[in-house]
Motif scaffolding. Structure first.
Motif, PDB file in Angstrom:
ATOM      1  N   THR A   2     110.683  11.131  26.321  1.00 28.83           N
ATOM      2  CA  THR A   2     112.020  11.610  26.679  1.00 28.83           C
ATOM      3  C   THR A   2     112.037  13.066  27.121  1.00 28.83           C
ATOM      4  O   THR A   2     113.075  13.570  27.526  1.00 28.83           O
ATOM      5  N   SER A  40     115.715  14.197  31.533  1.00 25.02           N
ATOM      6  CA  SER A  40     117.080  14.714  31.528  1.00 25.02           C
ATOM      7  C   SER A  40     117.854  14.262  32.755  1.00 25.02           C
ATOM      8  O   SER A  40     117.341  14.241  33.872  1.00 25.02           O
ATOM      9  N   ASP A  41     119.123  13.877  32.549  1.00 23.82           N
ATOM     10  CA  ASP A  41     120.020  13.516  33.646  1.00 23.82           C
ATOM     11  C   ASP A  41     120.997  14.656  33.896  1.00 23.82           C
ATOM     12  O   ASP A  41     122.216  14.509  33.737  1.00 23.82           O
ATOM     13  N   PRO A  73     119.565  11.323  27.969  1.00 18.34           N
ATOM     14  CA  PRO A  73     118.939  10.875  29.219  1.00 18.34           C
ATOM     15  C   PRO A  73     118.636   9.386  29.201  1.00 18.34           C
ATOM     16  O   PRO A  73     118.601   8.745  28.154  1.00 18.34           O
TER      17      PRO A  73
END
Length: 245
Positions: A83, A87-88, A94
């Motif tokens: 993860t 990141s979005d 995310p």
């Protein structure tokens, strides 16, 4: 509108993490009651059990607890690795975290299926299931860290209790976030209570199914939270665009 969207997303994240905390309580109920006195989420308990076991205290298996401790660490490391770059933008959770959580949910339900197929577990099967469960919960704990709610790690409530007491009006604090903190303590206890009842009357595999169902519910809530989060980010970006121009 943007502020209400942010508030809605935060509430959804909180609800989802509370359900995941209940699921952890359920899994720990299974592992302690049906997998020979070991925790797969509460590593503080395992550290203590290893110490007790090394001193020869009867009924505390050192190997099971050591396996759980090491595989939890491995799961947390893998979850963080998977993860770290997912990141979005400004969205808190995310897609990579959602993928990890989906994997831990499927893994939990798959373990329940294996348990049903095996029937009565021997020592080796117990250790393997214990290790995989601890790995899954370690990955889960790493995946939800992106939400940024420290009181809802989903696997432990010790610091939640400390924060609840330290920020209470009795201690001279403002009494903030008490609902979320009390909720974490209560939901973990309720998850353990429900799991204990299922283990007692039906068996450990059924209680593991209960935990998997709770994880599925949490995934649905997290999906809703991410959608609300996206709408908030888009609304904020739209309102800021004219002033930037």
């Amino acid at each position: 509108m943007a502020t209400s969207g942010q508030t809605w997303a935060e509430r959804e994240y909180t609800a989802a993490l509370l359900v995941l905390t209940a699921a952890t309580g359920a899994v720990d109920g299974v592992s302690y009651l049906a997998l020979d006195r070991v925790f797969t989420g509460n590593m503080t308990g395992n550290v203590l059990f290893i110490g007790f076991g090394l001193m020869g205290v009867q009924g505390i298996p050192v190997l099971n607890n050591l396996v759980a401790l090491l595989t939890f660490l491995l799961g947390a490391a893998l979850g963080s690795r998977l993860t770290r770059r997912g990141s979005d933008g400004a969205v808190k959770l995310p897609r990579s975290s959602m993928a990890v959580l989906l994997g831990t949910t499927i893994g939990t339900l798959a373990l329940a299926g294996v348990w049903f197929a095996l029937g009565r577990l021997g020592t080796t099967e117990m250790i393997v299931i214990t290790g995989v469960l601890a790995l899954l919960l370690g990955a889960q704990a790493s995946a939800v860290k992106h939400v940024g709610i420290r009181d809802l790690s989903t696997v432990v409530v010790t610091m939640t209790m400390v924060n609840l007491a330290a920020d209470s009006r009795l201690a001279g604090g403002a009494g903030t976030a008490w609902f979320r903190r009390v909720g974490a303590i209560v939901t973990m206890g309720l998850g353990a209570l429900a799991s204990a009842a299922v283990v007692r009357y039906l068996g450990g595999a059924y209680a593991l199914v209960l935990a998997g169902v709770l994880m599925l519910v949490a995934l649905g809530l997290l999906h809703r939270a991410r959608r609300a989060d996206h709408r908030y980010v888009e609304a904020t970006a739209t309102s800021a665009a004219p002033s930037a121009a």
